[in-house]
Scaffold this motif. Structure first.
Motif, mmCIF file in Angstrom:
data_model
loop_
_atom_site.group_PDB
_atom_site.id
_atom_site.type_symbol
_atom_site.label_atom_id
_atom_site.label_comp_id
_atom_site.label_asym_id
_atom_site.label_seq_id
_atom_site.Cartn_x
_atom_site.Cartn_y
_atom_site.Cartn_z
ATOM 1 N N LEU A 265 22.839 24.317 21.678
ATOM 2 C CA LEU A 265 24.134 24.662 22.739
ATOM 3 C C LEU A 265 23.656 24.422 23.855
ATOM 4 C CD1 LEU A 265 25.939 27.286 20.412
ATOM 5 C CD2 LEU A 265 26.117 24.743 20.392
ATOM 6 N N THR A 266 23.965 23.455 24.979
ATOM 7 C CA THR A 266 23.753 23.546 26.267
ATOM 8 C C THR A 266 25.131 24.415 27.109
ATOM 9 O OG1 THR A 266 24.806 21.503 26.450
ATOM 10 C CG2 THR A 266 22.178 21.733 26.125
ATOM 11 N N PHE A 267 26.209 24.820 26.503
ATOM 12 C CA PHE A 267 27.135 25.344 27.042
ATOM 13 C C PHE A 267 27.704 26.436 26.276
ATOM 14 C CE2 PHE A 267 31.869 25.635 27.921
ATOM 15 C CZ PHE A 267 31.724 25.658 29.512
ATOM 16 N N LEU A 268 27.688 27.640 26.880
ATOM 17 C CA LEU A 268 28.178 28.702 26.135
ATOM 18 C C LEU A 268 29.283 29.700 26.938
ATOM 19 C CD1 LEU A 268 27.847 30.296 23.458
ATOM 20 C CD2 LEU A 268 26.142 31.754 24.435
ATOM 21 N N GLU A 269 30.614 29.480 26.476
ATOM 22 C CA GLU A 269 31.599 29.859 27.650
ATOM 23 C C GLU A 269 32.255 31.151 27.030
ATOM 24 O OE1 GLU A 269 36.279 28.828 28.641
ATOM 25 O OE2 GLU A 269 34.693 27.100 28.031
ATOM 26 N N ASP A 270 32.300 32.281 27.830
ATOM 27 C CA ASP A 270 32.732 33.714 27.287
ATOM 28 C C ASP A 270 32.342 34.135 26.252
ATOM 29 O OD1 ASP A 270 34.309 33.980 29.682
ATOM 30 O OD2 ASP A 270 36.212 33.608 28.900
ATOM 31 N N PRO A 271 31.159 34.450 26.006
ATOM 32 C CA PRO A 271 30.507 34.885 24.764
ATOM 33 C C PRO A 271 30.792 36.243 24.694
ATOM 34 C CG PRO A 271 28.913 34.857 26.564
ATOM 35 C CD PRO A 271 30.024 34.158 27.084
ATOM 36 N N PHE A 272 31.199 37.214 25.335
ATOM 37 C CA PHE A 272 31.842 38.227 25.344
ATOM 38 C C PHE A 272 33.044 38.826 25.981
ATOM 39 C CE2 PHE A 272 27.288 38.581 24.628
ATOM 40 C CZ PHE A 272 27.128 39.135 23.512
ATOM 41 N N ASP A 273 33.595 39.723 25.575
ATOM 42 C CA ASP A 273 34.775 40.113 26.511
ATOM 43 C C ASP A 273 34.613 40.424 27.966
ATOM 44 O OD1 ASP A 273 37.764 41.618 26.059
ATOM 45 O OD2 ASP A 273 36.585 42.730 27.154
ATOM 46 N N PRO A 274 35.272 40.311 28.673
ATOM 47 C CA PRO A 274 35.163 40.513 30.305
ATOM 48 C C PRO A 274 34.586 41.978 30.562
ATOM 49 C CG PRO A 274 37.182 39.492 30.166
ATOM 50 C CD PRO A 274 36.725 39.670 28.662
ATOM 51 N N ALA A 275 34.947 42.994 29.571
ATOM 52 C CA ALA A 275 34.850 44.389 29.880
ATOM 53 C C ALA A 275 33.307 44.921 29.349
ATOM 54 C CB ALA A 275 35.688 45.495 29.573
ATOM 55 N N ASP A 276 32.820 43.770 28.547
ATOM 56 C CA ASP A 276 31.798 44.209 27.494
ATOM 57 C C ASP A 276 30.226 44.057 28.552
ATOM 58 O OD1 ASP A 276 29.828 44.965 25.719
ATOM 59 O OD2 ASP A 276 30.482 43.509 24.482
ATOM 60 N N ASP A 277 30.123 44.972 29.491
ATOM 61 C CA ASP A 277 29.062 44.748 30.496
ATOM 62 C C ASP A 277 27.748 44.619 29.767
ATOM 63 O OD1 ASP A 277 30.625 44.798 32.499
ATOM 64 O OD2 ASP A 277 30.280 46.912 32.856
ATOM 65 N N ALA A 278 27.443 45.296 28.770
ATOM 66 C CA ALA A 278 26.215 45.252 27.865
ATOM 67 C C ALA A 278 25.942 43.973 27.091
ATOM 68 C CB ALA A 278 26.342 46.618 26.830
ATOM 69 N N GLY A 279 27.047 43.452 26.866
ATOM 70 C CA GLY A 279 26.995 42.283 26.177
ATOM 71 C C GLY A 279 26.455 40.972 27.020
ATOM 72 N N TRP A 280 27.024 40.845 28.215
ATOM 73 C CA TRP A 280 26.871 39.790 29.110
ATOM 74 C C TRP A 280 25.443 40.214 29.591
ATOM 75 C CZ3 TRP A 280 29.726 35.777 30.058
ATOM 76 C CH2 TRP A 280 30.984 35.733 29.976
ATOM 77 N N ASP A 281 24.927 41.420 29.958
ATOM 78 C CA ASP A 281 23.585 41.628 30.368
ATOM 79 C C ASP A 281 22.433 41.269 29.279
ATOM 80 O OD1 ASP A 281 24.692 42.549 32.758
ATOM 81 O OD2 ASP A 281 24.856 44.714 32.311
ATOM 82 N N ARG A 282 22.938 41.816 28.256
ATOM 83 C CA ARG A 282 21.803 41.556 27.010
ATOM 84 C C ARG A 282 21.615 39.832 26.542
ATOM 85 N NH1 ARG A 282 21.487 45.147 21.568
ATOM 86 N NH2 ARG A 282 19.759 43.929 20.326
ATOM 87 N N LEU A 283 22.633 39.320 26.884
ATOM 88 C CA LEU A 283 22.557 37.800 26.166
ATOM 89 C C LEU A 283 21.585 36.862 26.773
ATOM 90 C CD1 LEU A 283 23.409 35.858 23.757
ATOM 91 C CD2 LEU A 283 25.295 35.501 25.658
ATOM 92 N N ARG A 284 21.397 36.856 28.171
ATOM 93 C CA ARG A 284 20.718 35.822 29.041
ATOM 94 C C ARG A 284 19.380 35.710 28.420
ATOM 95 N NH1 ARG A 284 21.681 31.421 30.616
ATOM 96 N NH2 ARG A 284 20.147 31.041 29.243
ATOM 97 N N GLY A 285 18.649 36.730 28.493
ATOM 98 C CA GLY A 285 17.301 36.824 28.016
ATOM 99 C C GLY A 285 16.886 36.302 26.534
ATOM 100 N N SER A 286 17.889 36.250 25.651
ATOM 101 C CA SER A 286 17.603 35.826 24.186
ATOM 102 C C SER A 286 18.093 34.419 24.125
ATOM 103 C CB SER A 286 18.262 36.698 23.530
ATOM 104 O OG SER A 286 19.809 36.687 23.708
ATOM 105 N N LEU A 287 18.554 33.564 25.233
ATOM 106 C CA LEU A 287 19.061 32.384 24.822
ATOM 107 C C LEU A 287 18.035 31.229 25.328
ATOM 108 C CD1 LEU A 287 22.743 32.555 26.433
ATOM 109 C CD2 LEU A 287 22.159 32.205 24.028
ATOM 110 N N PRO A 288 18.011 30.207 24.797
ATOM 111 C CA PRO A 288 17.096 28.943 25.349
ATOM 112 C C PRO A 288 17.380 28.565 26.606
ATOM 113 C CG PRO A 288 18.135 28.435 23.167
ATOM 114 C CD PRO A 288 18.941 29.586 23.788
ATOM 115 N N ALA A 289 16.536 28.147 27.472
ATOM 116 C CA ALA A 289 16.475 27.955 28.774
ATOM 117 C C ALA A 289 17.581 26.935 29.160
ATOM 118 C CB ALA A 289 15.169 27.624 29.458
ATOM 119 N N ALA A 290 18.115 25.874 28.198
ATOM 120 C CA ALA A 290 18.945 25.100 28.444
ATOM 121 C C ALA A 290 20.261 25.306 28.242
ATOM 122 C CB ALA A 290 18.539 23.790 27.406
ATOM 123 N N THR A 291 20.654 26.508 27.583
ATOM 124 C CA THR A 291 21.953 26.913 27.526
ATOM 125 C C THR A 291 22.595 27.654 28.488
ATOM 126 O OG1 THR A 291 21.377 27.470 25.219
ATOM 127 C CG2 THR A 291 23.275 28.426 25.999
#
Length: 401
Positions: A265-291
């Protein structure tokens, strides 16, 4: 170029729901039209739509008076006045957008400019650019009956280096996927955004789309992308409902990262609810660089909501912002923050193709207009072909990276 008249009417969108169209005339004698798409389920952060209009002529005397007093002479002045009318509760974002687009077209025509050039002048950052396509193949989430349980869109991203060949590849992949599901299930309907509606969960859709890409012979030219639309998956408990499972924020981050690796997957849109700060902060480091992680409901096309580091890019929707100027301001804020730009359709579209000109004006990296079926979607693909042809010697082709 002052406004001499504003005519409004209710028209049908692609779902046969009523939306608004505006016709603005200038003292130069030039006229422009614009219309507003309608979301099937607006995000909670986007600007409010007005009450449902009626078909045929519509009146908005306060808005008309605010624009025809002889003092509106430019796009920003027009849009500032429209924002004031909106804040006063006299118009919804659908009405202000229709008028804003109509003024933009009238002003561009009066200046003998194509619409994208008029918008680029208002934007003021860099030159035009052609976007890459994201093509909806499968629809789910809010497009299916019952509570959303999966991705809202499963898309193919062709990267041949030219718009016309990207469209050819996308159509071949879509056709291969369509044939595959009809062999299994018989005739299948299309969603409002012209994606296939199939009795498969999101992971099965991704697997089928991957197979369709291979069958069509384009594995080397395509990657996949998804719109998670997590705002619609989050439950009152804070967990995310996905298929038959219920994930905590951490579990959902791990699951999305695993899917990104498995399906490229090279495009991942709205993976978490806008208010879920922990989700947005956590996901980035675990994704492939191309995503690339892109925020839609997170930013709601609002310059004041742009927060660097939350996502790699922003999804731009004219109807979220309510005016041309507000949309361009959100694009500029995101670009200054080092983010990529993606321009998007809505579920209920009209024949209006301004979103294509917007994508070129801000040199957006990506655009999605729905599946390559039905006239409202094909109008956008055809406009992209025209823009590609007219700009062929002026701008770079879409990146294949």
């Amino acid at each position: 170029m002052t406004i001499t008249s504003v005519r409004l009417r209710g028209i049908l969108d692609s779902r046969a729901r009523i939306t608004l169209e505006a016709e603005v005339s200038l003292d130069s004698g030039h006229t422009g039209t614009g219309s507003a798409p309608r979301a099937i389920a607006p995000g909670r952060l986007e600007r409010r739509r007005g009450p449902d209009p009626v078909l045929g002529p519509v009146t908005a005397p306060l808005l008309t008076a605010a624009l025809t007093d002889g003092t509106v002479t430019g796009q920003r002045q027009c849009d500032t006045r429209l924002a004031e009318v909106y804040e006063a509760g006299e118009a919804g974002s659908d009405l202000t957008l229709a008028v804003s687009l109509a003024y933009a077209r009238a002003a561009a025509t009066a200046r003998r400019l194509p619409l994208h050039a008029h918008l680029a002048e208002q934007y003021g950052l860099g030159g035009p650019g052609l976007p890459r396509l994201m093509v909806n193949v499968f629809s789910g989430g809010i497009h299916r009956e019952g509570p959303p349980r999966g991705f809202q869109q499963v898309m193919v991203l062709p990267a041949t280096g030219r718009i016309h060949t990207d469209i050819e590849v996308a159509d071949q992949v879509f056709t291969a996927a369509h044939r595959a599901v009809e062999r299994r299930f018989g005739p299948v309907p299309l969603s409002a955004s012209s994606g296939l509606l199939v009795p498969l969960d999101s992971e099965e859709q991704l697997a089928l789309l991957e197979a369709a890409v291979t069958e069509a012979g384009h594995s080397g030219a395509c990657t996949l992308g998804v719109d998670v639309a997590a705002e619609h998956l989050r439950e009152d408990s804070g967990r995310y409902r996905f298929g038959d499972r219920h994930f905590t924020t951490g579990e959902f981050a791990e699951h999305l990262a695993a899917l990104a690796r498995r399906f490229r997957l090279t495009f991942l849109e709205d993976p978490f609810d806008p208010a879920d700060d922990a989700g947005w902060d956590r996901l980035r480091g675990s994704l492939p660089a191309a995503t690339s992680v892109v925020g839609d409901d997170l930013f709601a096309t609002d310059a004041e909501r742009i927060t660097p580091g939350r996502a790699d890019g922003i999804l731009l929707k004219l109807s979220q912002a309510g005016t041309v100027s507000a949309t361009l301001a959100a694009a500029a804020a995101a670009r200054r923050a080092g983010m990529l730009l993606a321009v998007s359709h809505r579920s209920g579209e009209t024949e209006d193709t301004a979103m294509c000109d917007l994508a070129v004006a801000v040199a957006a990296e990506l655009i999605k207009v729905g599946g390559p079926r039905r006239g409202d979607r094909l109008a956008k693909y055809n406009q992209l072909l025209r823009l590609d042809e007219s700009l062929a010697d002026l701008v770079a082709a879409p990146s294949t990276r």
